[in-house]
Design a protein around this motif. Structure first.
Motif: not given
Length: 291
Positions: A40, A45-46, A48-49, A72, A76, A80
């Motif tokens: 995190p 990036y996220g 699921n961004e 995506r 990242s 995750y």
């Protein structure tokens, strides 16, 4: 007592570090564990961004591992995904160990009809290819993280049961076990205080190797749609997303998740082999004699 335990631990760690391949395996394993914990904070990036304007970009300064068909960031998602993969491996092996070790100990110590029944059930499970059995169990339970955890854990139970059974059959014939029985020590106490501690070393090796197998099986289930559900980041699912884009040249969608899976399994295998040599010096010396 504490000093002797501390000295034993230091000697053991020194043996592990001196072996280069084991040290490499330990580095790989610790690296992915650390990356999973810090995902995190270090992921750019996220997971699921979605950025439609950036979809299918090759590796570049903004996206080191490129982007997928939804835009995506793959780096990242790999970071995750390590959280899911490592967590699934640890929990599933924990389930297998918690169920398989007591069953193997009971079957090996008491024997008789109960022991034969337990081991015949384990033999029946071992008769099926592990991946096929995991697929059947995951399909029965239903796709998702829980189904993958239970499927991988159940598949690994016979391996721990067989190992513990073999160790118990040998250990229960030792003189100190017979002496414990002679002075009236309960069977339960003998199992937990004498049999289990003496089988600890091979169990540690099996746990380490089992983690590598769990990572591979979990990724395989996600690859065929029986594991973690989208859009959750998971390495096997990421390879499944990218397989249709290999022909058109978007290699990064499958290569980087594949490297993550391979390096994790490679690390656990090297670590397991090194632990086996360090914890079983007699086996190592016999190998040298054979050479």
């Amino acid at each position: 007592m504490n000093r002797s335990i501390g000295k034993s631990i230091r000697v053991f760690l020194r043996k592990i570090i001196r072996r280069r391949l084991v040290f490499v395996g330990l580095v790989f394993v610790l690296l992915w564990i650390v990356l999973a914990l810090l995902a995190p904070w270090i992921a750019p990036y996220g997971p699921n961004e979605i950025r439609t304007e950036d979809k299918l970009l090759p590796p570049n300064m903004a996206h080191w591992f490129g982007t997928d068909n939804f835009g995506r960031d793959i780096l990242s998602r790999i970071l995750y995904g390590a959280r899911v993969t490592v967590w699934t491996g640890i929990v599933s092996v924990g389930i297998a160990c918690a169920v398989g070790v007591p069953l193997g100990a009971i079957a090996g110590y008491f024997g008789g009809k109960v022991g034969n029944l337990i081991m015949r059930v384990m033999d029946t499970l071992l008769a099926f290819p592990s991946l096929i059995l995991a697929m059947a169990l995951a399909a029965s339970i239903g796709p998702g993280l829980l189904g993958a955890l239970l499927a991988v854990g159940i598949v690994a139970i016979p391996e721990f049961a067989r190992l513990m059974y073999g160790q118990t059959v040998v250990i229960k014939e030792k003189e100190f076990i017979e002496a414990s029985r002679a002075i009236g020590v309960r069977n339960k106490s003998i199992l937990f205080q004498h049999v289990l501690p003496n089988a600890f070393a091979p169990l540690i090796v099996q746990i380490t190797l089992g983690l590598g197998s769990a990572v591979l099986t979990t990724s395989s289930l996600s690859f065929i749609g029986l594991g973690v559900r989208p859009p959750t980041a998971e390495w096997g699912a990421m390879i499944s997303y990218g397989r249709d884009y290999i022909i058109s040249g978007e290699w990064w969608m499958t290569v980087f998740p594949g490297i993550a899976i391979a390096s994790t399994i490679f690390g656990f295998i090297l670590l397991g082999d090194g632990l086996r040599d360090a914890l079983d010096p007699h086996g190592r010396s016999s190998k040298k004699e054979q050479r």
